[in-house]
Design a protein around this motif. Structure first.
Motif, PDB file in Angstrom:
ATOM      1  N   GLU A  61       0.871  -1.110   0.057  1.00  0.00           N
ATOM      2  CA  GLU A  61       0.164  -0.060  -0.008  1.00  0.00           C
ATOM      3  C   GLU A  61       0.885   1.205   0.075  1.00  0.00           C
ATOM      4  O   GLU A  61       0.385   2.065  -0.649  1.00  0.00           O
ATOM      5  CB  GLU A  61      -1.103   0.177   1.160  1.00  0.00           C
ATOM      6  N   ALA A  72      -6.193   7.311  -2.762  1.00  0.00           N
ATOM      7  CA  ALA A  72      -6.268   5.737  -2.850  1.00  0.00           C
ATOM      8  C   ALA A  72      -7.138   5.452  -4.123  1.00  0.00           C
ATOM      9  O   ALA A  72      -6.910   4.125  -4.672  1.00  0.00           O
ATOM     10  CB  ALA A  72      -7.173   5.165  -1.477  1.00  0.00           C
ATOM     11  N   GLY A  88      -9.024   0.998  -5.545  1.00  0.00           N
ATOM     12  CA  GLY A  88      -9.041   2.065  -4.609  1.00  0.00           C
ATOM     13  C   GLY A  88     -10.519   2.468  -4.250  1.00  0.00           C
ATOM     14  O   GLY A  88     -10.803   2.791  -3.055  1.00  0.00           O
ATOM     15  N   GLY A  91     -11.408   0.109  -1.404  1.00  0.00           N
ATOM     16  CA  GLY A  91     -10.673   0.532  -0.003  1.00  0.00           C
ATOM     17  C   GLY A  91     -11.498   1.516   0.623  1.00  0.00           C
ATOM     18  O   GLY A  91     -11.815   1.720   1.699  1.00  0.00           O
ATOM     19  N   LEU A  92     -11.715   2.710  -0.137  1.00  0.00           N
ATOM     20  CA  LEU A  92     -12.491   4.014   0.292  1.00  0.00           C
ATOM     21  C   LEU A  92     -13.820   3.574   1.010  1.00  0.00           C
ATOM     22  O   LEU A  92     -14.094   3.715   1.872  1.00  0.00           O
ATOM     23  CB  LEU A  92     -12.588   4.984  -0.912  1.00  0.00           C
ATOM     24  N   GLY A 228      -7.704   1.924   2.151  1.00  0.00           N
ATOM     25  CA  GLY A 228      -7.110   3.043   1.621  1.00  0.00           C
ATOM     26  C   GLY A 228      -6.344   4.139   2.541  1.00  0.00           C
ATOM     27  O   GLY A 228      -5.735   4.870   1.952  1.00  0.00           O
ATOM     28  N   THR A 232      -3.265   6.511   1.234  1.00  0.00           N
ATOM     29  CA  THR A 232      -3.358   7.955   1.292  1.00  0.00           C
ATOM     30  C   THR A 232      -2.359   8.475   2.349  1.00  0.00           C
ATOM     31  O   THR A 232      -1.787   9.688   1.639  1.00  0.00           O
ATOM     32  CB  THR A 232      -4.748   8.247   1.957  1.00  0.00           C
ATOM     33  N   VAL A 323      -9.088   9.432   3.948  1.00  0.00           N
ATOM     34  CA  VAL A 323      -9.365   8.874   2.754  1.00  0.00           C
ATOM     35  C   VAL A 323     -10.212   9.194   1.898  1.00  0.00           C
ATOM     36  O   VAL A 323      -9.687   9.660   0.645  1.00  0.00           O
ATOM     37  CB  VAL A 323      -9.347   7.347   3.047  1.00  0.00           C
ATOM     38  N   TYR A 327      -9.663  11.966  -1.442  1.00  0.00           N
ATOM     39  CA  TYR A 327     -10.082  11.717  -2.959  1.00  0.00           C
ATOM     40  C   TYR A 327     -10.861  12.983  -3.307  1.00  0.00           C
ATOM     41  O   TYR A 327     -10.902  13.509  -4.525  1.00  0.00           O
ATOM     42  CB  TYR A 327     -10.835  10.445  -2.851  1.00  0.00           C
ATOM     43  N   SER A 376     -10.319  -6.291  -0.521  1.00  0.00           N
ATOM     44  CA  SER A 376      -9.688  -5.078  -0.824  1.00  0.00           C
ATOM     45  C   SER A 376      -8.129  -5.212  -0.614  1.00  0.00           C
ATOM     46  O   SER A 376      -7.508  -5.013  -1.612  1.00  0.00           O
ATOM     47  CB  SER A 376     -10.113  -3.970   0.309  1.00  0.00           C
TER      48      SER A 376
END
Length: 445
Positions: A61, A72, A88, A91-92, A228, A232, A323, A327, A376
């Motif tokens: 990661e 992410a 990603g 993960g988010l 994520g 991040t 995270v 984004y 994930s």
């Protein structure tokens, strides 16, 4: 778009990442899962999972985050593999899902701090937890906890997250050491140590299929993998620091705090003759609160214990909110503070079922542990090992002084050994979720 923030210091990154890892996963979930799955037997599998799977995975990661220097989701596009953005996104989504009920537990901790001052839970810990864990009070404190998380993240990387974790993480370790030393003075503490540190290998092998998915899930949860968060946080590194050294430091410190939590909780329980083998998300709250009711200076010890749990919860929760915030601000011309506030409101709404019924919280937690997190992590490993490949190898070696031999060993660990381990864990989890006599995937009604 405004210039992207970075960590002020390398120590700031390490402490922030440790803070992300050292949260409720260590102090709430770890003793609860350890007790639920046989004490030392669970500890053995967990330690193997942390160092054998967790360390290679956290480096994977880190590689994505630092190489791309983006959030992410967008990181995959910058690395030239836009079709993998869904990894990603998962993960988010996983971090968002977890934070929604994590905040509810954070609210419980706030209530227990106040309850410790009053001695409110001393007479009947089970009834006290039942009264405060759901309903209007639980919703209100869920809102308070989420507000605190939003405020810290809104202040930014250097002025919010980094400054907060530089205070939080050392405080957690110092206070936990003090509590562990206190626990050692209690009559009956030795029995707690035996339960925690002396595995029954016969029982371990007999229950391995049940223990493994939860132990590996605990490793992922406690290291903030598959959410994520580590992608991040690594994206804010602005120098060629050693990811291997930083990752190893984070894993060791995180595991140390988790084990330290066991040295606090189990002596407390055994000193009062309380059975640790209870289940449910409130198990540790009820059991530990019951122990505080009967030990010298129970109000003070309870206050200190739940204070450190709150600090740990906040340090981890801010990474999960970051995270999503990262984004949004990377991809849209919006401010950090309003973004953090809007996402905080959304998380509050998603967490309402968990605040109104602990059965919902348990379902959210089980789905995260046994499905979302392993899927994930698996996708990240496949991307780094088989798609990024040589780029990942060069990135992980930067600043280490280590040769290609180490890098290739890590890369093939990621490609084969860790992938197989995660696949096996995922299969065991799916069996529990979908194929058991009462599939856990069905939400409570």
């Amino acid at each position: 778009m405004s210039e992207r923030e970075t960590w002020a210091t390398r120590a700031g990154f390490i402490l922030a990442a440790v803070g992300s890892a050292v949260g409720l996963g260590n102090i709430w979930q770890f003793p609860f899962k350890t007790a639920q799955f046989g004490g030392a037997s669970f500890l053995v599998v967990y330690l193997i999972a942390v160092f054998g799977i967790g360390l290679p995975a956290i480096l994977a990661e880190f590689v994505i985050g630092r190489r791309a220097k983006l959030n992410a989701i967008s990181a995959f596009g910058r690395l030239g593999h836009g079709k993998w953005r869904f990894v990603g996104a998962l993960g988010l989504l996983t971090g968002f899902w977890i934070l929604s009920y994590y905040s509810v537990v954070g609210g419980w901790v706030i209530r227990y701090i106040w309850g410790s001052l009053q001695g409110a839970y001393f007479s009947d810990p089970t009834a006290y937890f039942g009264a405060i864990s759901t309903g209007v009070d639980a919703v209100a404190l869920h809102a308070v906890f989420m507000f605190l998380v939003v405020v810290i993240v809104a202040l930014g990387i250097k002025d919010g997250i980094e400054k907060a974790t530089k205070v939080m993480v050392p405080s957690i370790i110092i206070i936990m050491l003090g509590l562990a030393a206190y626990g050692a003075t209690l009559s009956g503490a030795t029995a707690g140590y035996d339960y925690f540190l002396s595995p029954d290998f016969g029982a371990l092998m007999a229950n391995l299929g049940e223990i493994v998915p939860f132990a590996v899930g605990q490793a992922f949860f406690s290291l903030s993998l598959g959410m994520g968060a580590m992608i991040t946080y690594a994206s804010y590194i602005n120098r060629d620091d050693s990811l291997v050294a930083d990752g190893s430091t984070i894993v060791v410190l995180n595991t140390f705090v988790g084990v330290l939590a066991g040295f606090v909780v189990f002596p407390l329980l055994f000193a009062q003759g309380i059975d640790p083998n209870t289940s449910g998300p409130g198990a540790v709250f009820v059991s530990v609160a019951g122990a505080f009711a009967n030990i010298p200076a129970g109000r003070i010890v309870g206050l200190v214990f739940f204070l450190v749990v709150l600090i740990a919860a906040l340090s981890s929760a801010i990474s999960l909110l970051e995270v999503v915030v990262s984004y949004v601000i990377d991809n849209h011309d919006v401010g950090r503070a309003p973004t953090a506030a809007a996402i905080g409101v959304s998380l509050f709404v998603l967490g309402l079922p968990s605040a109104l019924d602990t059965a919902w919280l348990g379902w959210f937690d089980t789905l995260a542990y046994q499905l979302l997190l392993p899927v994930s992590v698996l996708l990240v490993l496949l991307f780094v090992g088989w798609v990024l490949g040589g780029e990942a190898l060069s990135e992980v070696l930067k600043g280490t002084g280590l040769g290609n031999g180490f890098g290739l060993t890590w890369l093939w660990m990621v490609r084969v050994v860790v992938v197989i381990a995660v696949l096996g864990t995922l299969w065991l989890g799916i069996q529990t979720l979908f194929l058991g006599p009462e599939p856990a995937i069905v939400p409570p009604l």
